[in-house]
Design a protein around this motif. Structure first.
Motif, PDB file in Angstrom:
ATOM      1  N   GLY A 290       0.855  -1.193   0.000  1.00  0.00           N
ATOM      2  CA  GLY A 290       0.000   0.000   0.000  1.00  0.00           C
ATOM      3  C   GLY A 290       0.892   1.244   0.000  1.00  0.00           C
ATOM      4  N   THR A 291       0.646   2.128   0.974  1.00  0.00           N
ATOM      5  CA  THR A 291       1.479   3.348   1.024  1.00  0.00           C
ATOM      6  C   THR A 291       2.710   3.171   1.911  1.00  0.00           C
ATOM      7  OG1 THR A 291       0.101   4.187   2.829  1.00  0.00           O
ATOM      8  CG2 THR A 291      -0.453   4.933   0.587  1.00  0.00           C
ATOM      9  N   ASP A 292       2.898   1.961   2.467  1.00  0.00           N
ATOM     10  CA  ASP A 292       4.043   1.737   3.358  1.00  0.00           C
ATOM     11  C   ASP A 292       5.265   1.249   2.592  1.00  0.00           C
ATOM     12  OD1 ASP A 292       3.367   2.454   6.021  1.00  0.00           O
ATOM     13  OD2 ASP A 292       1.962   0.754   6.071  1.00  0.00           O
ATOM     14  N   LEU A 293       6.379   1.936   2.842  1.00  0.00           N
ATOM     15  CA  LEU A 293       7.667   1.546   2.260  1.00  0.00           C
ATOM     16  C   LEU A 293       8.528   0.955   3.368  1.00  0.00           C
ATOM     17  CD1 LEU A 293      10.037   1.759   0.116  1.00  0.00           C
ATOM     18  CD2 LEU A 293      10.453   4.043   1.065  1.00  0.00           C
ATOM     19  N   TYR A 294       9.237  -0.124   3.039  1.00  0.00           N
ATOM     20  CA  TYR A 294      10.146  -0.757   4.000  1.00  0.00           C
ATOM     21  C   TYR A 294      11.522  -0.910   3.364  1.00  0.00           C
ATOM     22  CZ  TYR A 294       5.836  -2.138   6.375  1.00  0.00           C
ATOM     23  OH  TYR A 294       4.613  -2.117   7.005  1.00  0.00           O
ATOM     24  N   LEU A 295      12.558  -0.789   4.207  1.00  0.00           N
ATOM     25  CA  LEU A 295      13.914  -1.096   3.730  1.00  0.00           C
ATOM     26  C   LEU A 295      14.868  -1.289   4.900  1.00  0.00           C
ATOM     27  CD1 LEU A 295      15.903   1.629   4.083  1.00  0.00           C
ATOM     28  CD2 LEU A 295      14.536   2.409   2.150  1.00  0.00           C
ATOM     29  N   PHE A 296      16.013  -1.924   4.604  1.00  0.00           N
ATOM     30  CA  PHE A 296      17.137  -2.007   5.534  1.00  0.00           C
ATOM     31  C   PHE A 296      18.281  -1.181   4.964  1.00  0.00           C
ATOM     32  CE2 PHE A 296      15.446  -6.421   6.407  1.00  0.00           C
ATOM     33  CZ  PHE A 296      15.134  -6.211   7.742  1.00  0.00           C
ATOM     34  N   GLN A 297      18.966  -0.428   5.851  1.00  0.00           N
ATOM     35  CA  GLN A 297      20.171   0.258   5.391  1.00  0.00           C
ATOM     36  C   GLN A 297      21.267   0.187   6.443  1.00  0.00           C
ATOM     37  OE1 GLN A 297      19.640   4.425   4.537  1.00  0.00           O
ATOM     38  NE2 GLN A 297      18.853   4.933   6.561  1.00  0.00           N
ATOM     39  N   GLY A 298      22.498   0.032   5.949  1.00  0.00           N
ATOM     40  CA  GLY A 298      23.680   0.092   6.805  1.00  0.00           C
ATOM     41  C   GLY A 298      24.269   1.495   6.748  1.00  0.00           C
ATOM     42  N   ILE A 299      24.725   1.981   7.906  1.00  0.00           N
ATOM     43  CA  ILE A 299      25.282   3.331   8.006  1.00  0.00           C
ATOM     44  C   ILE A 299      26.677   3.232   8.609  1.00  0.00           C
ATOM     45  CG2 ILE A 299      25.041   5.594   9.149  1.00  0.00           C
ATOM     46  CD1 ILE A 299      22.854   5.088   7.051  1.00  0.00           C
ATOM     47  N   HIS A 300      27.672   3.668   7.851  1.00  0.00           N
ATOM     48  CA  HIS A 300      29.037   3.645   8.388  1.00  0.00           C
ATOM     49  C   HIS A 300      29.258   4.888   9.245  1.00  0.00           C
ATOM     50  CE1 HIS A 300      33.613   3.706   8.064  1.00  0.00           C
ATOM     51  NE2 HIS A 300      33.232   2.875   8.993  1.00  0.00           N
ATOM     52  N   GLN A 301      29.148   4.668  10.549  1.00  0.00           N
ATOM     53  CA  GLN A 301      29.116   5.788  11.494  1.00  0.00           C
ATOM     54  C   GLN A 301      30.367   6.646  11.452  1.00  0.00           C
ATOM     55  OE1 GLN A 301      29.582   2.611  12.374  1.00  0.00           O
ATOM     56  NE2 GLN A 301      31.466   2.616  13.568  1.00  0.00           N
ATOM     57  N   GLU A 302      31.519   6.041  11.118  1.00  0.00           N
ATOM     58  CA  GLU A 302      32.770   6.804  11.172  1.00  0.00           C
ATOM     59  C   GLU A 302      32.926   7.761   9.992  1.00  0.00           C
ATOM     60  OE1 GLU A 302      34.982   2.980  11.490  1.00  0.00           O
ATOM     61  OE2 GLU A 302      36.204   4.128  12.900  1.00  0.00           O
ATOM     62  N   SER A 303      32.127   7.552   8.935  1.00  0.00           N
ATOM     63  CA  SER A 303      32.456   8.327   7.730  1.00  0.00           C
ATOM     64  C   SER A 303      31.290   8.997   7.014  1.00  0.00           C
ATOM     65  CB  SER A 303      33.192   7.432   6.724  1.00  0.00           C
ATOM     66  OG  SER A 303      32.322   6.469   6.165  1.00  0.00           O
ATOM     67  N   ASP A 304      30.019   8.641   7.296  1.00  0.00           N
ATOM     68  CA  ASP A 304      28.954   9.227   6.451  1.00  0.00           C
ATOM     69  C   ASP A 304      28.821  10.734   6.660  1.00  0.00           C
ATOM     70  OD1 ASP A 304      27.565   9.018   8.938  1.00  0.00           O
ATOM     71  OD2 ASP A 304      25.638   8.807   7.937  1.00  0.00           O
ATOM     72  N   VAL A 305      29.236  11.236   7.823  1.00  0.00           N
ATOM     73  CA  VAL A 305      29.105  12.685   8.059  1.00  0.00           C
ATOM     74  C   VAL A 305      30.260  13.479   7.445  1.00  0.00           C
ATOM     75  CG1 VAL A 305      27.784  12.364  10.180  1.00  0.00           C
ATOM     76  CG2 VAL A 305      30.267  12.602  10.333  1.00  0.00           C
ATOM     77  N   VAL A 306      31.264  12.796   6.916  1.00  0.00           N
ATOM     78  CA  VAL A 306      32.459  13.511   6.430  1.00  0.00           C
ATOM     79  C   VAL A 306      32.151  14.408   5.222  1.00  0.00           C
ATOM     80  CG1 VAL A 306      34.793  13.207   5.516  1.00  0.00           C
ATOM     81  CG2 VAL A 306      34.028  11.858   7.470  1.00  0.00           C
ATOM     82  N   PRO A 307      31.514  13.868   4.157  1.00  0.00           N
ATOM     83  CA  PRO A 307      31.168  14.774   3.044  1.00  0.00           C
ATOM     84  C   PRO A 307      30.205  15.877   3.473  1.00  0.00           C
ATOM     85  CG  PRO A 307      30.155  12.589   2.736  1.00  0.00           C
ATOM     86  CD  PRO A 307      31.130  12.462   3.859  1.00  0.00           C
ATOM     87  N   GLU A 308      29.389  15.590   4.485  1.00  0.00           N
ATOM     88  CA  GLU A 308      28.436  16.612   4.968  1.00  0.00           C
ATOM     89  C   GLU A 308      29.194  17.781   5.598  1.00  0.00           C
ATOM     90  OE1 GLU A 308      25.330  16.060   4.153  1.00  0.00           O
ATOM     91  OE2 GLU A 308      25.709  13.997   3.508  1.00  0.00           O
ATOM     92  N   ASN A 309      30.279  17.478   6.315  1.00  0.00           N
ATOM     93  CA  ASN A 309      31.102  18.561   6.887  1.00  0.00           C
ATOM     94  C   ASN A 309      31.729  19.402   5.782  1.00  0.00           C
ATOM     95  OD1 ASN A 309      31.828  18.641  10.039  1.00  0.00           O
ATOM     96  ND2 ASN A 309      31.288  16.542   9.494  1.00  0.00           N
ATOM     97  N   VAL A 310      32.187  18.747   4.728  1.00  0.00           N
ATOM     98  CA  VAL A 310      32.800  19.491   3.612  1.00  0.00           C
ATOM     99  C   VAL A 310      31.766  20.435   2.988  1.00  0.00           C
ATOM    100  CG1 VAL A 310      33.850  19.264   1.330  1.00  0.00           C
ATOM    101  CG2 VAL A 310      34.483  17.672   3.158  1.00  0.00           C
ATOM    102  N   ASP A 311      30.563  19.926   2.782  1.00  0.00           N
ATOM    103  CA  ASP A 311      29.512  20.779   2.198  1.00  0.00           C
ATOM    104  C   ASP A 311      29.110  21.896   3.155  1.00  0.00           C
ATOM    105  OD1 ASP A 311      29.341  19.352  -0.203  1.00  0.00           O
ATOM    106  OD2 ASP A 311      28.012  17.870   0.707  1.00  0.00           O
ATOM    107  N   ALA A 312      29.101  21.603   4.444  1.00  0.00           N
ATOM    108  CA  ALA A 312      28.717  22.632   5.423  1.00  0.00           C
ATOM    109  C   ALA A 312      29.726  23.782   5.435  1.00  0.00           C
ATOM    110  CB  ALA A 312      28.581  22.012   6.812  1.00  0.00           C
ATOM    111  N   ILE A 313      30.978  23.465   5.170  1.00  0.00           N
ATOM    112  CA  ILE A 313      31.999  24.524   5.082  1.00  0.00           C
ATOM    113  C   ILE A 313      31.620  25.505   3.972  1.00  0.00           C
ATOM    114  CG2 ILE A 313      34.396  24.990   4.377  1.00  0.00           C
ATOM    115  CD1 ILE A 313      35.146  22.304   5.785  1.00  0.00           C
ATOM    116  N   ARG A 314      31.267  24.954   2.810  1.00  0.00           N
ATOM    117  CA  ARG A 314      30.900  25.850   1.690  1.00  0.00           C
ATOM    118  C   ARG A 314      29.611  26.602   2.007  1.00  0.00           C
ATOM    119  NH1 ARG A 314      32.383  21.265  -1.565  1.00  0.00           N
ATOM    120  NH2 ARG A 314      34.510  21.551  -2.286  1.00  0.00           N
ATOM    121  N   ALA A 315      28.692  25.935   2.691  1.00  0.00           N
ATOM    122  CA  ALA A 315      27.408  26.584   2.994  1.00  0.00           C
ATOM    123  C   ALA A 315      27.620  27.802   3.880  1.00  0.00           C
ATOM    124  CB  ALA A 315      26.458  25.585   3.651  1.00  0.00           C
TER     125      ALA A 315
END
Ligand SMILES: NC(=O)C1=CN([C@@H]2O[C@H](COP(=O)(O)OP(=O)(O)OC[C@H]3O[C@@H](n4cnc5c(N)ncnc54)[C@H](OP(=O)(O)O)[C@@H]3O)[C@@H](O)[C@H]2O)C=CC1
Ligand SMILES: O=C(OP(=O)(O)O)[C@H](O)COP(=O)(O)O
Length: 337
Positions: A290-315
């Motif tokens: 129906g309208t429900d979506l399901y998924l599994f995701q793995g998150i690499h805690q040590e590194s997923d925020v790294v590109p976000e920090n780079v973008d935040a610098i430009r922001a």
């Protein structure tokens, strides 16, 4: 060139330093640490200037034979922006110093949301951080949830999110963390802090999160249920996600059954430190009822925020718009498995 200071050179700080160095429009002025150790030594070997975060302890570096460029105040003064990657709570203590030197600061997800003007995820709210003085790059888990929710909200609308987060007990180097042989409801209270944290990115979102901690160090795992505003075929969602550079859809043919093989794949692919900057979504898990979506995701805690920090610098410096910054960061870091 944007002059970037990194205060706190641990799991996140050292990765941000390496990523900033790859950017065509940025330079690392230096990195600050409280004490000599292997990370201080490798920082110098990599050619980063090392600054003393606590002046009274600066002698310890000389005693260890490590050259110090000056106190952290000099580093902050010289920089256009500082990335604070110190342990949770220390960023709040450092805020006055950044204000004294009039240097815009980025903090990490361990700090409280009310410390800053804006909580940040590049894909979701880049523009909110433009010209802000104090910005918090949200935690690894909140980053992982935001990256999935942003395109779903835009494409279909989201009525309700329910997520169970199976959190790694500690990072591989955190030998004092646990559990060693247990499964903890953590936090035991519901909702966990992650739901309210995602609401710092999307203030009109209805989200409940539950957290656990398990004896693992490699990655977090999310079990996600999103009630969309319309019925959508799972194949459409797969196509939507396939267009997102920071979402990696794990194809069935790769035979990756968990975090262990994901990390193995990242190392085989030549990723620095085996880092996985993208959310890792099992393509076969993407299902709709129906309208429900399901998924599994793995998150690499040590590194997923790294590109976000780079973008935040430009922001914060108004140096690029979201699309331009994300494209530059992705290209220079090699994001897009
Ligand atoms: N690790 C993770 O999974 C993630 C962490 N975060 C957040 O990122 C932030 C940093 O976490 P993380 O990198 O894991 O932490 P780490 O402990 O790995 O690194 C922080 C480093 O800061 C240094 N430090 C301590 N006190 C000071 C100080 N006063 N001034 C400067 N440096 C100091 C410490 O090194 P030394 O004392 O040797 O100088 C330490 O190595 C936290 O807010 C955390 O919640 C966000 C996403 C994921
Ligand atoms: O911010 C994080 O996780 P969280 O979003 O579960 O709080 C990082 O993985 C750090 O978690 P930690 O506080 O367990 O070291």
């Amino acid at each position: 060139m944007i002059q970037v200071a990194i205060n706190g050179y641990g799991t996140i700080g050292k990765r941000v330093a390496d990523a900033v160095r790859e950017q065509p429009d940025m330079e690392v002025v230096g990195v600050a640490k409280t004490r000599p150790n292997f990370e201080a030594e490798t920082a110098l070997e990599k050619g980063f200037s090392l600054y003393a975060a606590i002046e009274e302890r600066a002698d310890q570096f000389a005693e260890a034979g490590l050259e110090i460029a000056g106190p952290v105040e000099d580093l902050v003064d010289e920089a256009d922006v500082v990335v604070d990657a110190t342990p949770s709570g220390i960023g709040a203590e450092n805020k006055a110093m950044y204000e004294e030197y009039d240097t815009p600061a980025l903090y990490q997800g361990g700090e409280d949301a009310d410390l800053v003007d804006v909580s940040f995820n590049a894909r979701s709210n880049f523009e909110d951080a433009v010209d802000a003085d104090h910005v918090r790059v949200v935690s690894c888990n909140t980053t992982g949830l935001s990256r999935v929710l942003a395109p779903l909200r835009e494409a279909y609308g989201v009525e309700k999110v329910r997520a169970t987060l199976v959190r790694r007990g500690g990072d591989p180097g955190q030998t004092s963390r646990g559990p060693i042989n247990d499964i903890l409801p953590n936090p035991v209270t519901i909702p966990s802090h992650h739901g309210p944290d995602v609401e710092t990115i999307f203030d009109d979102l209805d989200i409940d999160t539950l957290g656990m901690k398990v004896p693992a160090t490699l990655m977090h795992m999310h079990s996600l249920n999103v009630t969309l505003s319309e019925e959508v075929d799972a194949s459409e969602v797969r196509d939507l996600f396939a267009d997102e550079s920071r979402l990696f859809l794990i194809p069935e043919r790769m035979d990756i059954d968990g975090s262990g093989k994901l990390k193995e794949y990242a190392m085989d692919a030549g990723r620095p430190r085996g880092d996985i900057w993208e959310n890792c979504i099992w393509e076969e898990s993407i299902s709709t009822v129906g309208t429900d979506l399901y998924l599994f995701q793995g998150i690499h805690q040590e590194s997923d925020v790294v590109p976000e920090n780079v973008d935040a610098i430009r922001a914060v410096l108004g140096a690029a718009d979201a699309e331009e910054s994300i494209a530059t960061t992705d290209e220079t870091m090699g994001i897009g498995l």
